[in-house]
Design a protein around this motif. Structure first.
Motif, PDB file in Angstrom:
ATOM      1  N   LEU A   1     -21.163 -25.821  -2.586  1.00 21.21           N
ATOM      2  CA  LEU A   1     -21.096 -27.268  -2.712  1.00 21.21           C
ATOM      3  C   LEU A   1     -21.975 -27.772  -3.842  1.00 21.21           C
ATOM      4  O   LEU A   1     -21.668 -28.788  -4.466  1.00 21.21           O
ATOM      5  CB  LEU A   1     -21.517 -27.922  -1.390  1.00 21.21           C
ATOM      6  CG  LEU A   1     -20.657 -27.561  -0.175  1.00 21.21           C
ATOM      7  CD1 LEU A   1     -21.295 -28.095   1.099  1.00 21.21           C
ATOM      8  CD2 LEU A   1     -19.242 -28.087  -0.337  1.00 21.21           C
TER       9      LEU A   1
ATOM     10  N   ARG B   1     -16.665 -27.857   3.272  1.00 21.47           N
ATOM     11  CA  ARG B   1     -15.890 -26.980   2.384  1.00 21.47           C
ATOM     12  C   ARG B   1     -14.389 -27.118   2.638  1.00 21.47           C
ATOM     13  O   ARG B   1     -13.597 -27.274   1.715  1.00 21.47           O
ATOM     14  CB  ARG B   1     -16.326 -25.530   2.576  1.00 21.47           C
ATOM     15  CG  ARG B   1     -17.686 -25.223   1.967  1.00 21.47           C
ATOM     16  CD  ARG B   1     -17.927 -23.706   1.922  1.00 21.47           C
ATOM     17  NE  ARG B   1     -19.191 -23.430   1.273  1.00 21.47           N
ATOM     18  CZ  ARG B   1     -20.359 -23.362   1.926  1.00 21.47           C
ATOM     19  NH1 ARG B   1     -20.410 -23.564   3.217  1.00 21.47           N
ATOM     20  NH2 ARG B   1     -21.474 -23.098   1.263  1.00 21.47           N
TER      21      ARG B   1
ATOM     22  N   SER C   1     -12.839 -29.550   4.057  1.00 24.67           N
ATOM     23  CA  SER C   1     -12.392 -30.900   3.716  1.00 24.67           C
ATOM     24  C   SER C   1     -12.131 -31.030   2.224  1.00 24.67           C
ATOM     25  O   SER C   1     -11.104 -31.582   1.800  1.00 24.67           O
ATOM     26  CB  SER C   1     -13.430 -31.937   4.160  1.00 24.67           C
ATOM     27  OG  SER C   1     -13.569 -31.949   5.561  1.00 24.67           O
ATOM     28  N   LEU C   2     -13.033 -30.533   1.415  1.00 21.56           N
ATOM     29  CA  LEU C   2     -12.861 -30.618  -0.038  1.00 21.56           C
ATOM     30  C   LEU C   2     -11.661 -29.804  -0.492  1.00 21.56           C
ATOM     31  O   LEU C   2     -10.904 -30.226  -1.378  1.00 21.56           O
ATOM     32  CB  LEU C   2     -14.124 -30.141  -0.750  1.00 21.56           C
ATOM     33  CG  LEU C   2     -15.341 -31.057  -0.619  1.00 21.56           C
ATOM     34  CD1 LEU C   2     -16.580 -30.363  -1.162  1.00 21.56           C
ATOM     35  CD2 LEU C   2     -15.116 -32.375  -1.346  1.00 21.56           C
TER      36      LEU C   2
ATOM     37  N   ILE D   1     -11.710 -36.161   0.893  1.00 22.48           N
ATOM     38  CA  ILE D   1     -12.987 -36.562   0.308  1.00 22.48           C
ATOM     39  C   ILE D   1     -13.799 -37.425   1.270  1.00 22.48           C
ATOM     40  O   ILE D   1     -15.024 -37.296   1.356  1.00 22.48           O
ATOM     41  CB  ILE D   1     -12.740 -37.319  -1.012  1.00 22.48           C
ATOM     42  CG1 ILE D   1     -12.194 -36.367  -2.078  1.00 22.48           C
ATOM     43  CG2 ILE D   1     -14.024 -37.981  -1.513  1.00 22.48           C
ATOM     44  CD1 ILE D   1     -13.131 -35.259  -2.478  1.00 22.48           C
TER      45      ILE D   1
ATOM     46  N   ALA E   1     -15.630 -35.260   3.779  1.00 23.30           N
ATOM     47  CA  ALA E   1     -16.681 -34.500   3.097  1.00 23.30           C
ATOM     48  C   ALA E   1     -17.879 -35.396   2.790  1.00 23.30           C
ATOM     49  O   ALA E   1     -19.029 -35.024   3.056  1.00 23.30           O
ATOM     50  CB  ALA E   1     -16.135 -33.889   1.810  1.00 23.30           C
ATOM     51  N   ASN E   2     -17.615 -36.582   2.246  1.00 24.07           N
ATOM     52  CA  ASN E   2     -18.715 -37.483   1.893  1.00 24.07           C
ATOM     53  C   ASN E   2     -19.480 -37.951   3.126  1.00 24.07           C
ATOM     54  O   ASN E   2     -20.707 -38.115   3.085  1.00 24.07           O
ATOM     55  CB  ASN E   2     -18.181 -38.686   1.114  1.00 24.07           C
ATOM     56  CG  ASN E   2     -17.730 -38.315  -0.293  1.00 24.07           C
ATOM     57  OD1 ASN E   2     -18.011 -37.218  -0.769  1.00 24.07           O
ATOM     58  ND2 ASN E   2     -17.038 -39.225  -0.951  1.00 24.07           N
TER      59      ASN E   2
ATOM     60  N   TYR F   1     -19.644 -36.578  -2.929  1.00 23.92           N
ATOM     61  CA  TYR F   1     -19.578 -35.263  -3.575  1.00 23.92           C
ATOM     62  C   TYR F   1     -19.421 -35.440  -5.078  1.00 23.92           C
ATOM     63  O   TYR F   1     -18.724 -36.352  -5.539  1.00 23.92           O
ATOM     64  CB  TYR F   1     -18.385 -34.472  -3.035  1.00 23.92           C
ATOM     65  CG  TYR F   1     -18.371 -33.031  -3.512  1.00 23.92           C
ATOM     66  CD1 TYR F   1     -19.315 -32.122  -3.052  1.00 23.92           C
ATOM     67  CD2 TYR F   1     -17.421 -32.592  -4.428  1.00 23.92           C
ATOM     68  CE1 TYR F   1     -19.314 -30.804  -3.489  1.00 23.92           C
ATOM     69  CE2 TYR F   1     -17.413 -31.269  -4.867  1.00 23.92           C
ATOM     70  CZ  TYR F   1     -18.373 -30.380  -4.394  1.00 23.92           C
ATOM     71  OH  TYR F   1     -18.370 -29.087  -4.835  1.00 23.92           O
TER      72      TYR F   1
ATOM     73  N   PRO G   1     -12.687 -29.682  -5.735  1.00 23.02           N
ATOM     74  CA  PRO G   1     -11.750 -30.128  -4.696  1.00 23.02           C
ATOM     75  C   PRO G   1     -10.298 -29.771  -5.009  1.00 23.02           C
ATOM     76  O   PRO G   1      -9.948 -29.410  -6.142  1.00 23.02           O
ATOM     77  CB  PRO G   1     -11.955 -31.649  -4.669  1.00 23.02           C
ATOM     78  CG  PRO G   1     -13.340 -31.850  -5.194  1.00 23.02           C
ATOM     79  CD  PRO G   1     -13.526 -30.779  -6.235  1.00 23.02           C
TER      80      PRO G   1
ATOM     81  N   TYR H   1      -7.871 -38.466  -7.958  1.00 18.32           N
ATOM     82  CA  TYR H   1      -9.003 -39.006  -7.215  1.00 18.32           C
ATOM     83  C   TYR H   1      -9.551 -40.271  -7.871  1.00 18.32           C
ATOM     84  O   TYR H   1      -9.419 -40.472  -9.076  1.00 18.32           O
ATOM     85  CB  TYR H   1     -10.127 -37.966  -7.150  1.00 18.32           C
ATOM     86  CG  TYR H   1      -9.773 -36.728  -6.380  1.00 18.32           C
ATOM     87  CD1 TYR H   1     -10.072 -36.608  -5.025  1.00 18.32           C
ATOM     88  CD2 TYR H   1      -9.117 -35.659  -6.996  1.00 18.32           C
ATOM     89  CE1 TYR H   1      -9.736 -35.467  -4.308  1.00 18.32           C
ATOM     90  CE2 TYR H   1      -8.772 -34.518  -6.287  1.00 18.32           C
ATOM     91  CZ  TYR H   1      -9.088 -34.434  -4.946  1.00 18.32           C
ATOM     92  OH  TYR H   1      -8.746 -33.302  -4.232  1.00 18.32           O
TER      93      TYR H   1
ATOM     94  N   ARG I   1      -9.371 -40.136  -2.518  1.00 20.79           N
ATOM     95  CA  ARG I   1      -8.233 -39.396  -3.063  1.00 20.79           C
ATOM     96  C   ARG I   1      -7.007 -40.290  -3.051  1.00 20.79           C
ATOM     97  O   ARG I   1      -6.736 -40.975  -2.072  1.00 20.79           O
ATOM     98  CB  ARG I   1      -7.975 -38.136  -2.241  1.00 20.79           C
ATOM     99  CG  ARG I   1      -6.984 -37.162  -2.885  1.00 20.79           C
ATOM    100  CD  ARG I   1      -6.935 -35.860  -2.088  1.00 20.79           C
ATOM    101  NE  ARG I   1      -6.320 -34.781  -2.846  1.00 20.79           N
ATOM    102  CZ  ARG I   1      -5.021 -34.479  -2.787  1.00 20.79           C
ATOM    103  NH1 ARG I   1      -4.208 -35.203  -2.020  1.00 20.79           N
ATOM    104  NH2 ARG I   1      -4.524 -33.484  -3.497  1.00 20.79           N
TER     105      ARG I   1
END
Length: 315
Positions: free
Chosen positions: A70, A168, A170-171, A176, A179-180, A187, A220, A225, A278
């Motif tokens: 990451l 991981r 999720s990305l 996104i 993940a965030n 990220y 990603p 995005y 995204r």
């Protein structure tokens, strides 16, 4: 806050509170542990120290490992530096280091180098050659060498493990937002703007082609995005395509960012670019005109997402 390494002569000679881990992502689970570390250090008037490792152990012990991280090591240091630590000790992970016995690790690193008086560690932490020692062994070493061991609860460890895995995945699936949420920040990637094929400029959407040097950095899932960066001390927004430009029969993966309301030469500049959301998958369009129409709609959608996001941000 100071970053130190094994060869650094400025390693503090004063007692410390230490926690140990790879801390890839420095996500909300890690941040919870580090808050506990800095609180303990403040209460005991000791240095707070994170002991972390690079390269990642799997890069060294599994030659065919294709692990993606990451954070680059520079990014990890940057994020850790903002958490109120006194020191980050980056230990080079080598095969020789991996072969240290548990006792030698404790004596040479925790005691002789970091002067640990408290070690905060997960209940299931394993260390030493072949990961043969556990927290009970660490407590015995603590009694021998004069430091206390504070256990991180099973629930806290679960938070760390689950969120790391989920970030991981999720990305890699393009999620996104999830993940965030688990990271506690947006990220991001760091890269240098390099020359591309100029397709974007011909379509009214000039792009900055981003080259990321660290091959182990997780990129990603391919797609479009909403992104943000900083340029001349100002936040700039845009949209980014990760993929192969199938409409132009491309076959090489690229990372291209189009920034709104910015008409400047960015070549050779280093940019930190954060992923906010995204928009869609990358796909092949029947014509360049159809692609342009989609990009125009993407821009509208991206600006709406940015406006909504900024409206929700407290002043």
């Amino acid at each position: 806050m100071k970053v130190i390494t094994a060869s650094d002569r400025s390693i503090p000679q004063t007692p410390s509170v230490v926690t140990i881990g790879t801390f890839d992502g420095v996500h909300i689970g890690h941040q919870k542990i580090i808050k506990k570390l800095t609180k303990k250090a403040s209460e005991k008037n000791l240095n707070s120290v994170v002991l972390t490792f690079f390269p990642h152990p799997r890069m060294v012990l599994q030659q065919n490992s294709d692990i993606k991280l990451l954070n680059t090591i520079a990014e990890r240091k940057e994020i850790l530096s903002a958490l109120g630590l006194d020191y980050i000790y980056v230990k080079e992970f080598t095969k020789d280091f991996a072969n240290l016995s548990a006792r030698d690790f404790v004596k040479t690193i925790l005691v002789d180098t970091l002067h640990a008086k408290y070690v905060i560690i997960g209940y299931d932490h394993q260390f030493g050659k072949n990961r043969s020692a556990n927290i009970d062994d660490l407590r015995k070493f603590g009694a021998e060498f004069g430091f206390e061991v504070e256990e991180i609860s099973a629930q806290d460890v679960k938070d760390v493990a689950v969120s790391s895995t989920k970030i991981r995945s999720s990305l890699l699936s393009g999620d996104i937002k999830t993940a965030n949420a688990f990271l506690g920040y947006d990220y991001y990637i760091n890269g240098t703007v390099v020359r591309g094929k100029g397709f974007g400029k011909k379509m009214e959407f000039p792009t900055a082609n981003i080259s990321v040097d660290e091959t182990y950095k997780l990129i990603p899932k391919n797609g479009v995005y909403v992104v943000a960066s900083s340029y001349k001390n100002k936040t700039i927004y845009g949209m980014m395509n990760i993929g192969v430009n199938p409409t132009f029969e491309g076959d090489k993966k690229t990372i291209e960012a189009h920034f709104f309301d910015l008409d400047e030469d960015l070549y050779d500049r280093h940019l930190k670019i954060s992923f906010l959301d995204r928009l869609r998958d990358e796909r092949k369009f029947e014509s360049v005109e159809a692609l342009i129409e989609q990009l125009r709609q993407d821009r509208i959608n991206a600006k709406q997402i940015i406006a909504n996001r900024n409206a929700q941000t407290p002043l």
